[in-house]
Scaffold this motif. Structure first.
Motif, PDB file in Angstrom:
ATOM      1  N   PRO A 192      12.931  40.145 -10.758  1.00  0.00           N
ATOM      2  CA  PRO A 192      12.980  41.570 -11.114  1.00  0.00           C
ATOM      3  C   PRO A 192      14.302  41.993 -11.746  1.00  0.00           C
ATOM      4  N   SER A 193      15.406  41.492 -11.212  1.00  0.00           N
ATOM      5  CA  SER A 193      16.718  41.867 -11.751  1.00  0.00           C
ATOM      6  C   SER A 193      16.921  41.315 -13.157  1.00  0.00           C
ATOM      7  N   SER A 197      15.029  43.478 -20.497  1.00  0.00           N
ATOM      8  CA  SER A 197      14.140  44.450 -21.138  1.00  0.00           C
ATOM      9  C   SER A 197      14.634  45.893 -21.060  1.00  0.00           C
ATOM     10  N   GLY A 198      15.467  46.193 -20.062  1.00  0.00           N
ATOM     11  CA  GLY A 198      15.863  47.577 -19.840  1.00  0.00           C
ATOM     12  C   GLY A 198      14.742  48.415 -19.254  1.00  0.00           C
ATOM     13  N   ILE A 244       7.644  46.940 -13.711  1.00  0.00           N
ATOM     14  CA  ILE A 244       6.757  45.843 -14.069  1.00  0.00           C
ATOM     15  C   ILE A 244       7.232  44.511 -13.501  1.00  0.00           C
ATOM     16  N   TYR A 245       8.549  44.309 -13.401  1.00  0.00           N
ATOM     17  CA  TYR A 245       9.035  43.011 -12.923  1.00  0.00           C
ATOM     18  C   TYR A 245       9.081  42.934 -11.393  1.00  0.00           C
ATOM     19  N   GLU A 246       8.756  44.041 -10.725  1.00  0.00           N
ATOM     20  CA  GLU A 246       8.397  43.991  -9.309  1.00  0.00           C
ATOM     21  C   GLU A 246       6.894  43.777  -9.164  1.00  0.00           C
ATOM     22  N   TYR A 247       6.138  44.427 -10.059  1.00  0.00           N
ATOM     23  CA  TYR A 247       4.676  44.297 -10.025  1.00  0.00           C
ATOM     24  C   TYR A 247       4.224  42.858 -10.270  1.00  0.00           C
TER      25      TYR A 247
END
Length: 246
Positions: free
Chosen positions: A187-188, A194-195, A200-203
């Motif tokens: 996620p980080s 992507s900013g 989405i990067y937790e999803y």
């Protein structure tokens, strides 16, 4: 590690589409960074196993930025047809740019068409498709059984289906390391590249952890009517290619 709550079925489509719209511009570069470039190898192998023939009609379902479509077009040739089908317009716009760039570079017409479509309701005739591939997309649909039923419906008898998807690592130590990377680091890194602020990067890792494992997904594909169902683990089961014949 922060726990991410997946959207419920009724909200999933709207939430997921908003996320992918936000992430579309950086989606390809993030795929490369987060997979250490391995996604290119996984996709090439998937297309190779699909056994696309000259002149085939191929659907790249949930095809987004058209990576698999362009690989499929190189196999189906000038007489073949490839459709990139995805619900997200922003992702398809990136895919269209890549198709145009490929066409410009090769000085030949690229046999890839871009179509906005829902995987659960495909506007295609029964038994009209030779090959259908999905790459990292089925875990994003609201009703997986409905999507598999549609895939079966549109394929010709003897048509082949391949699904490239994140799965369950086979080794327990590898599984724990992958879980740490997915929930603590991915996620980080995704946000930095992507900013994106939509989550989405937790999803993505949460949706991967909820997706059926290899054997369960095989059973679902068989239940949809497919025969010769099998899977091939890649990178220790982080990714699997599932195959079936109509």
């Amino acid at each position: 590690m922060k726990t991410y709550t997946l959207p419920d079925t009724n909200e999933k489509e709207t939430v997921v589409q908003n996320m992918f719209t936000s992430a579309a511009t950086a989606y390809d570069i993030n795929n490369t960074v987060l997979s250490f470039g391995l996604h290119h190898l996984w996709k090439r192998l998937t297309i190779s196993l699909l056994d696309i023939q000259e002149g085939n009609t191929v659907i790249d379902l949930c095809g987004g930025t058209a990576d698999l479509s362009l690989l499929a077009a190189s196999k189906s040739g000038k007489t073949g047809h490839v459709l990139t089908m995805d619900l997200n317009f922003a992702m398809l716009r990136i895919g269209l740019e890549k198709v145009k760039a490929k066409q410009s570079a090769s000085k030949e017409k690229c046999s890839v068409a871009i179509v906005q479509a829902n995987a659960e309701f495909l506007s295609l005739r029964d038994s009209s498709v030779d090959r259908l591939v999905v790459g990292f997309g089925l875990r994003n649909v609201s009703h997986l059984d409905a999507a598999l039923s549609e895939i079966y419906r549109v394929l010709k008898p003897g048509g082949r289906f391949a699904c490239l998807e994140f799965s369950t690592p086979v080794n327990s130590l590898w599984r724990q390391m992958y879980k740490f990377y997915s929930f603590a680091l991915l996620p980080s890194i995704g946000k930095i590249v992507s900013g994106d602020q939509t989550g989405i990067y937790e999803y993505l890792p949460a949706s991967i952890s909820r997706f059926p494992n290899q054997e369960t997904f095989c059973s679902m594909i068989q239940k949809a009517g497919f025969r010769e169902v099998s899977y091939r683990n890649l990178s220790g089961g982080i990714v699997a290619i599932h195959m079936g014949v109509r």
